[in-house]
Design a protein around this motif. Structure first.
Motif, short mmCIF file in Angstrom:
data_model
loop_
_atom_site.label_atom_id
_atom_site.label_comp_id
_atom_site.label_asym_id
_atom_site.label_seq_id
_atom_site.Cartn_x
_atom_site.Cartn_y
_atom_site.Cartn_z
N ASN A 24 -44.46 38.94 151.35
CA ASN A 24 -43.16 39.36 150.82
C ASN A 24 -42.85 38.65 149.50
N GLU A 25 -43.14 37.36 149.45
CA GLU A 25 -42.88 36.60 148.24
C GLU A 25 -43.73 37.10 147.08
N ALA A 26 -44.98 37.44 147.35
CA ALA A 26 -45.85 37.98 146.30
C ALA A 26 -45.31 39.30 145.78
N LEU A 27 -44.80 40.14 146.66
CA LEU A 27 -44.22 41.41 146.24
C LEU A 27 -42.98 41.19 145.39
N LEU A 28 -42.15 40.25 145.80
CA LEU A 28 -40.95 39.95 145.03
C LEU A 28 -41.29 39.46 143.62
N ARG A 29 -42.38 38.72 143.50
CA ARG A 29 -42.80 38.18 142.22
C ARG A 29 -43.72 39.12 141.45
N ASN A 30 -44.11 40.23 142.10
CA ASN A 30 -45.11 41.14 141.51
C ASN A 30 -46.39 40.38 141.19
N ALA A 31 -46.79 39.51 142.12
CA ALA A 31 -47.95 38.65 141.95
C ALA A 31 -48.97 38.96 143.04
N PRO A 32 -50.24 38.62 142.82
CA PRO A 32 -51.25 38.79 143.87
C PRO A 32 -51.07 37.75 144.97
N LEU A 33 -51.61 38.06 146.14
CA LEU A 33 -51.59 37.14 147.27
C LEU A 33 -52.99 36.58 147.47
N HIS A 34 -53.09 35.28 147.58
CA HIS A 34 -54.36 34.59 147.79
C HIS A 34 -54.34 34.00 149.20
N ILE A 35 -55.21 34.49 150.08
CA ILE A 35 -55.28 34.00 151.45
C ILE A 35 -56.50 33.09 151.58
N VAL A 36 -56.25 31.84 151.97
CA VAL A 36 -57.31 30.84 152.01
C VAL A 36 -57.47 30.30 153.43
N HIS A 37 -58.74 30.22 153.85
CA HIS A 37 -59.03 29.50 155.10
C HIS A 37 -60.08 28.44 154.78
N VAL A 168 -33.54 22.70 141.01
CA VAL A 168 -32.46 23.68 140.86
C VAL A 168 -32.99 24.96 140.22
N ALA A 169 -33.87 24.83 139.22
CA ALA A 169 -34.43 26.01 138.56
C ALA A 169 -35.21 26.87 139.55
N PHE A 170 -35.99 26.23 140.43
CA PHE A 170 -36.73 26.98 141.45
C PHE A 170 -35.77 27.71 142.37
N ALA A 171 -34.70 27.04 142.79
CA ALA A 171 -33.73 27.65 143.69
C ALA A 171 -33.03 28.84 143.04
N PHE A 172 -32.65 28.71 141.78
CA PHE A 172 -32.02 29.82 141.06
C PHE A 172 -32.95 31.04 141.03
N GLU A 173 -34.21 30.80 140.70
CA GLU A 173 -35.15 31.92 140.59
C GLU A 173 -35.40 32.57 141.95
N GLU A 174 -35.49 31.76 143.00
CA GLU A 174 -35.68 32.33 144.35
C GLU A 174 -34.48 33.17 144.75
N ALA A 175 -33.27 32.70 144.45
CA ALA A 175 -32.08 33.48 144.78
C ALA A 175 -32.07 34.79 144.00
N ARG A 176 -32.45 34.74 142.72
CA ARG A 176 -32.50 35.97 141.92
C ARG A 176 -33.52 36.95 142.48
N LEU A 177 -34.71 36.47 142.80
CA LEU A 177 -35.76 37.35 143.30
C LEU A 177 -35.34 38.04 144.59
N ARG A 178 -34.64 37.31 145.44
CA ARG A 178 -34.30 37.81 146.76
C ARG A 178 -32.95 38.51 146.81
N GLY A 179 -32.22 38.51 145.70
CA GLY A 179 -30.90 39.12 145.72
C GLY A 179 -29.95 38.37 146.60
N ALA A 180 -30.13 37.06 146.71
CA ALA A 180 -29.31 36.23 147.59
C ALA A 180 -28.32 35.41 146.78
N ASP A 181 -27.29 34.91 147.45
CA ASP A 181 -26.38 33.96 146.83
C ASP A 181 -27.05 32.59 146.82
N LEU A 182 -26.56 31.71 145.96
CA LEU A 182 -27.10 30.36 145.86
C LEU A 182 -26.02 29.37 146.24
#
Length: 288
Positions: A24-37, A168-182
């Motif tokens: 979900n986070e990758a989709l919100l960021r329009n970024a690829p997902l890297h799955i590592v084991h 704080v910058a990370f939190a602002f960007e996460e709220a923006r990506l998710r359409g959430a309040d901060l």
């Protein structure tokens, strides 16, 4: 090219929940997902490895299950999977330096019983180069990409005694990506009888002053995100209980970790409490 969102998987329900959240986070960021084991051969494999199955084949199967799990949820998501013959701590630490975000699963603690956060997650979070998010087993992201549910909150804990710009910058960007309040939260101790500079300020006056300082700390970023609803709350008391209460209604709890403590593997008491007890995903953001 956008840096990927990376998730570490180990075949556990916790890591599958982490993989779903990371997708979900990758989709919100329009970024690829890297799955590592990551795994290391052992002369005494765990009981999880079925008899007659090599450790390498078992590792491949766990990685395939995680990839299939995510593809079933998001067939159009760009996914890169990687099997690493290395200790999980080393492999995930290296991945954190190449990723926009590293996501790990955790059991946490529920009430007085349950499992502690895994030692791998603790070691990785304490030394990671970038933000790390811990996701509990069975957690369902209430928003996800394109979800239409009403906004919830991204909560960020602020400590005036430490640099907080990156957190704080990370939190602002996460709220923006998710359409959430901060929601910015600062908890403080009452000044002692011999504290300098407090004058005769009463409890409400001191609280108002702290909230004013909290708003000022985020003013520049708020101008960058004018459509974001931002709430600032300062309250007297210990920070961990206050943040854990707020986390009950949050999509994400954001905390900071001083890189200076990395060589000792420390996360700080507030972050440590959140990793074990917060009901929502917890993002730990390193700062200098």
């Amino acid at each position: 090219m956008l840096r990927p969102v990376t998730v570490g998987v180990d075949g556990s329900p916790e890591s599958l929940s982490a993989a779903s959240w990371a997708a979900n986070e990758a989709l919100l960021r329009n970024a690829p997902l890297h799955i590592v084991h990551a795994w290391e051969w052992s002369p005494h494999p765990t009981v999880a490895v079925p008899a007659g199955t090599s450790q390498h084949d078992w590792a491949d199967q766990m990685l395939r299950e995680a990839v299939d799990h995510v593809r079933a949820l998001h067939p159009d998501l760009s996914i890169v999977d990687q099997q690493v013959s290395q200790s999980p701590v080393k492999a995930l630490h290296d991945a954190s330096g190449q990723s926009a975000l590293l996501v790990l699963g955790t059991r946490g603690i529920s009430g007085f019983a349950g499992y502690l956060v895994g030692s791998v997650a603790l070691h990785v979070i304490a030394r990671a180069e970038g933000p790390v998010v811990l996701v509990r087993a069975g957690h369902q992201d209430p928003k996800g990409a394109g979800a239409a549910a009403s906004p919830r909150e991204v909560v960020v804990g602020i400590d005036f005694d430490r640099p907080c710009d990156d957190v704080v910058a990370f939190a602002f960007e996460e709220a923006r990506l998710r359409g959430a309040d901060l929601h910015l939260i600062h908890a403080y101790s009452a000044p002692g009888p011999y504290a300098v500079g407090t004058g005769r300020r009463s409890g409400p006056e001191l609280q108002a002053e702290r909230e004013k300082t909290l708003v000022a700390a985020a003013r520049q970023l708020h101008e960058k995100y004018p459509d974001l609803t931002v709430t600032a709350t300062a309250s007297q008391g210990r920070p961990a209980p206050r943040l854990l209460r707020a986390a009950k209604e949050a999509e994400l709890l954001v905390l900071g970790r001083h890189r200076r403590d990395s060589r000792f593997g420390h996360t700080g008491p507030v972050t440590h409490a959140a990793m074990h007890h917060a009901p929502c995903p917890v993002a730990v953001v390193p700062y200098d």
